[in-house]
Design a protein around this motif. Structure first.
Motif, PDB file in Angstrom:
ATOM      1  N   ARG B 161       0.823  -1.280  -0.058  1.00 11.30           N
ATOM      2  CA  ARG B 161       0.064   0.060  -0.147  1.00 11.30           C
ATOM      3  C   ARG B 161       0.928   1.325  -0.133  1.00 11.30           C
ATOM      4  O   ARG B 161       1.962   1.258   0.728  1.00 11.30           O
ATOM      5  CB  ARG B 161      -0.841  -0.080   1.361  1.00 11.30           C
ATOM      6  CG  ARG B 161      -1.849  -1.320   1.336  1.00 11.30           C
ATOM      7  CD  ARG B 161      -2.418  -1.126   2.748  1.00 11.30           C
ATOM      8  NE  ARG B 161      -3.120  -2.617   2.812  1.00 11.30           N
ATOM      9  CZ  ARG B 161      -2.647  -3.573   3.431  1.00 11.30           C
ATOM     10  NH1 ARG B 161      -1.496  -3.553   4.144  1.00 11.30           N
ATOM     11  NH2 ARG B 161      -3.226  -4.699   3.770  1.00 11.30           N
ATOM     12  N   GLU B 162       0.492   2.298  -0.666  1.00  9.96           N
ATOM     13  CA  GLU B 162       1.306   3.425  -1.027  1.00  9.96           C
ATOM     14  C   GLU B 162       1.734   4.026   0.537  1.00  9.96           C
ATOM     15  O   GLU B 162       2.779   4.086   0.562  1.00  9.96           O
ATOM     16  CB  GLU B 162       0.326   4.551  -1.705  1.00  9.96           C
ATOM     17  CG  GLU B 162       1.226   5.845  -1.853  1.00  9.96           C
ATOM     18  CD  GLU B 162       0.345   6.901  -2.522  1.00  9.96           C
ATOM     19  OE1 GLU B 162      -0.175   6.410  -3.551  1.00  9.96           O
ATOM     20  OE2 GLU B 162       0.252   8.156  -2.173  1.00  9.96           O
ATOM     21  N   GLY B 163       0.823   4.140   1.257  1.00  6.55           N
ATOM     22  CA  GLY B 163       1.330   4.833   2.664  1.00  6.55           C
ATOM     23  C   GLY B 163       2.367   4.078   3.404  1.00  6.55           C
ATOM     24  O   GLY B 163       3.077   4.480   4.071  1.00  6.55           O
ATOM     25  N   GLU B 164       2.073   2.776   3.245  1.00  3.17           N
ATOM     26  CA  GLU B 164       3.061   1.764   4.217  1.00  3.17           C
ATOM     27  C   GLU B 164       4.343   1.969   3.561  1.00  3.17           C
ATOM     28  O   GLU B 164       5.511   2.030   4.276  1.00  3.17           O
ATOM     29  CB  GLU B 164       2.377   0.420   3.947  1.00  3.17           C
ATOM     30  CG  GLU B 164       1.306   0.432   4.984  1.00  3.17           C
ATOM     31  CD  GLU B 164       1.024  -1.281   5.220  1.00  3.17           C
ATOM     32  OE1 GLU B 164       0.022  -1.400   5.994  1.00  3.17           O
ATOM     33  OE2 GLU B 164       1.273  -2.089   4.385  1.00  3.17           O
ATOM     34  N   GLU B 166       5.564   4.386   1.702  1.00  2.79           N
ATOM     35  CA  GLU B 166       6.126   5.930   2.040  1.00  2.79           C
ATOM     36  C   GLU B 166       6.782   5.495   3.582  1.00  2.79           C
ATOM     37  O   GLU B 166       7.853   6.233   3.926  1.00  2.79           O
ATOM     38  CB  GLU B 166       5.287   6.884   2.159  1.00  2.79           C
ATOM     39  CG  GLU B 166       4.909   7.363   0.479  1.00  2.79           C
ATOM     40  CD  GLU B 166       3.699   8.181   0.562  1.00  2.79           C
ATOM     41  OE1 GLU B 166       2.843   8.100   1.517  1.00  2.79           O
ATOM     42  OE2 GLU B 166       3.508   8.735  -0.960  1.00  2.79           O
ATOM     43  N   GLU B 167       5.998   4.976   4.591  1.00  5.53           N
ATOM     44  CA  GLU B 167       6.581   4.987   6.080  1.00  5.53           C
ATOM     45  C   GLU B 167       7.887   4.014   6.010  1.00  5.53           C
ATOM     46  O   GLU B 167       8.729   4.482   6.691  1.00  5.53           O
ATOM     47  CB  GLU B 167       5.344   4.071   6.798  1.00  5.53           C
ATOM     48  CG  GLU B 167       5.645   3.774   8.190  1.00  5.53           C
ATOM     49  CD  GLU B 167       5.919   4.924   9.152  1.00  5.53           C
ATOM     50  OE1 GLU B 167       5.682   5.832   8.743  1.00  5.53           O
ATOM     51  OE2 GLU B 167       6.841   4.524  10.078  1.00  5.53           O
ATOM     52  N   ASP B 228      -3.951  -0.862  -3.601  1.00  2.00           N
ATOM     53  CA  ASP B 228      -4.598   0.305  -4.086  1.00  2.00           C
ATOM     54  C   ASP B 228      -4.539   0.282  -5.452  1.00  2.00           C
ATOM     55  O   ASP B 228      -5.012   1.271  -6.243  1.00  2.00           O
ATOM     56  CB  ASP B 228      -3.721   1.578  -3.423  1.00  2.00           C
ATOM     57  CG  ASP B 228      -2.299   1.570  -3.353  1.00  2.00           C
ATOM     58  OD1 ASP B 228      -1.716   0.337  -3.861  1.00  2.00           O
ATOM     59  OD2 ASP B 228      -1.686   2.524  -2.893  1.00  2.00           O
TER      60      ASP B 228
END
Ligand SMILES: Cc1cc2nc3c(=O)[nH]c(=O)nc-3n(C[C@H](O)[C@H](O)[C@H](O)COP(=O)(O)OP(=O)(O)OC[C@H]3O[C@@H](n4cnc5c(N)ncnc54)[C@H](O)[C@@H]3O)c2cc1C
Ligand code: SF4
Ligand code: FES
Lengths: 173, 331
Positions: B161-164, B166-167, B228
């Motif tokens: 997932r994108e947010g993960e 980035e994290e 996503d």
């Protein structure tokens, strides 16, 4: 369930050495190699130990556990006498290099003596078939590497053994 | 998740066909797979990305450096099929060895090593013994390694997932900063802590390549699954993502990613597939091209067999073979 185990590990090199005592955490289901890794990560970062597959296949984690040659990755902590210290020493069969690491070049020299596999002349691709009987034969060699009396020998690295073990679903492909 | 073979095969057959699995479960988990289900879980199995190489010679972009096997990228696209690593090693291992030897033999004079570079590399290798002197508490390389594994597993794992991701990139930057303060003790002979401290730098760079390329690729393909972006995108198939050290490295970005066009698939190779199969992967424009499906020529088979390994027309390895971090790799 976790507990603290007493470990006595041989530390030294070709010029000599001796047993050192450690107290290490052990969790349910762990094997001796897990504990040695925890020892490295938390107390003895320079403890020399060889390992590769952690699956009882490669033989590189051989050491003597309470005086008997074993694969550290296949020796469950729950099989050792509870409450007694676990002693780990390098394999006596091979000259020690450092800590639990020994010089196993003898194995490689022997392996080079094993003739390479060459398919019979005049066969078209696809015509050479592996027979189940050959596969079964190679299973005999697999018993050696975990036997209490053996250092890992090149016989266990035969192409057939590797092939059959690699082919098992779950580990293969 | 459980896998049960006991219901499908007689015990004798299981012991005969899966001897090592039977033995391992018995020995390590007290589970008899001939009688009960085994607990299974996903794990890393193969790295699909790797060093960018020329398919015919296995040469990398660094003159004189050749790569073959799992460390080379692109060969298997986004999903290596079972058993295909062995054939990859045999074919491309031979090419790499052959061309490395030819390259070396053709050199008019052997390049001289730069003494300054050697001493710099030696000094860098020894840094973990004294510590780099960077501000902050000293770090245990084993702890850093464990945290790196956990972060990549949790955030750039099987479902992405994108947010993960980035994290994950943030955490990688923190870990890199801490890795500069890694300190080891002891001697230089077979010292695993020291080796790990040296490897961390490369592990962090490769992890950043994987995370960046996976974040960039907004589709799902092969082993790369984006929650996503769950569908395969035909336009992405023509793009390889190539990672290299950033020209201007920033604290949070050591790696630059650029898009590189995949060479079109050769007509004779395309002809091996049915139109229905090709429709799954090719864009409308590619499907409309006159080469689809074209006549089958003998070239494809011959290119590999030639003893000279000449750069046979267009190269024997077509689609994606000259590549890199196609999907950000893994599994
Ligand atoms: C569990 C499992 C099962 C598999 N089963 C199959 C199968 O059935 N069929 C199939 O085709 N593929 C299978 N694969 C994949 C295949 O085994 C690998 O892709 C293949 O062995 C990789 O070979 P390689 O020579 O490229 O790399 P490796 O075999 O990984 O060799 C790399 C070598 O480099 C050495 N090395 C590393 N760092 C250094 C350094 N700094 N200096 C010097 N040496 C170094 C390492 O010690 C190692 O010997 C399987 C993989 C796994 C994990
Ligand atoms: S054949 Fe050799 S290695 Fe195998 S069990 Fe017997 S003594 Fe050990
Ligand atoms: S690590 Fe390979 S046999 Fe133990």
């Amino acid at each position: 369930m976790s507990y603290q185990a007493d470990f006595r590990v041989w530390r030294g090199d070709s010029s000599g050495g001796g047993l050192e005592d450690y107290s290490v955490e052990v969790n349910e289901g762990e094997v001796v190699l897990d504990i040695v890794h925890r020892l490295q990560a938390t107390q003895t970062p320079d403890l020399a130990v060889r390992w590769n597959c952690k699956a009882g296949k490669c033989g590189s984690c051989s050491a003597e556990i309470n005086g008997r040659p074993r694969l550290m990755c296949m020796t469950r902590m729950s099989t050792l006498p509870p409450g007694e210290p676990v002693t780990i020493t390098p394999m006596r069969t091979f000259p020690v290099q450092r800590d639990l690491v020994t010089d196993v070049s003898f194995n490689y020299a022997k392996a080079r003596e094993v003739p390479a596999f060459v398919p019979p002349q005049g066969l078209a691709p696809g015509e050479y078939r592996m027979q189940q009987a050959d596969v079964n034969r190679s299973q005999e060699f697999r018993k050696c590497k975990s036997s209490a009396s053996s250092a890992r020998t090149p016989a266990t690295r035969s192409a057939t053994t590797r092939r059959t073990s690699r082919r098992s679903p779950g580990r293969g492909s | 998740m459980y896998l049960d073979v006991s219901a499908r095969l007689p015990a004798e057959e299981i012991r005969r066909r899966l001897p090592s699995m039977h033995h391992q479960f018995k020995e390590l988990a007290d589970v008899d797979i001939t009688a009960e289900p085994m607990e299974v879980g996903p794990t890393c199995h193969y790295v699909m990305g790797g060093v960018e190489v020329d398919p015919d010679t296995a040469a990398s972009k660094v003159p004189g450096l050749y790569a073959a096997g799992e460390v080379a990228g692109g060969m298997h696209g986004s999903n290596r099929l079972g058993g295909n690593s062995l054939s990859d090693l045999l074919v491309f291992g031979r090419r790499a060895g052959l061309h490395a030897a030819l390259y070396s033999a053709a050199l008019a004079e052997h390049p001289l090593l730069d003494e300054e570079q050697i001493s710099a590399a030696a000094a860098e290798a020894l840094t973990p013994f004294e510590g780099s002197g960077a501000e902050g508490p000293v770090e245990n390389p084993y702890t850093l390694h464990q945290e790196l594994q956990q972060s990549m597993n949790d955030l750039v794992g099987i479902i992405r997932r994108e947010g993960e991701m980035e994290e994950a990139l943030k955490r990688l930057a923190e870990l890199r900063e801490r890795a500069e303060r890694a300190v080891v003790e002891g001697h230089r002979q077979f010292n695993p802590g020291w080796h790990l401290a040296l490897d961390l730098r490369n592990m962090l760079l490769v992890s950043e390549c994987v995370a960046r390329a996976a974040l960039e690729r907004t589709e799902s393909r092969g082993g790369h699954t984006r929650e996503d972006h769950p569908a395969m995108d035909h336009d992405w198939r023509r793009v390889n993502l190539v990672c290299s050290l950033a020209e201007k490295p920033a604290p949070d970005a050591q790696i630059g990613v650029h898009h590189q066009a995949n060479p079109p698939i050769r007509a004779d190779l395309l002809a091996l597939f049915g139109l229905d199969e090709l429709k799954k992967y090719l864009t409308e424009a590619e499907l409309a091209a006159p080469t689809v499906p074209g006549p089958r020529s003998a070239g494809a088979a011959d290119a590999d067999g030639a003893d000279t390994d000449s750069a046979a027309a267009g190269g024997a390895a077509a689609d994606g073979a000259a590549t890199n971090t196609q999907t950000g790799a893994d599994q």
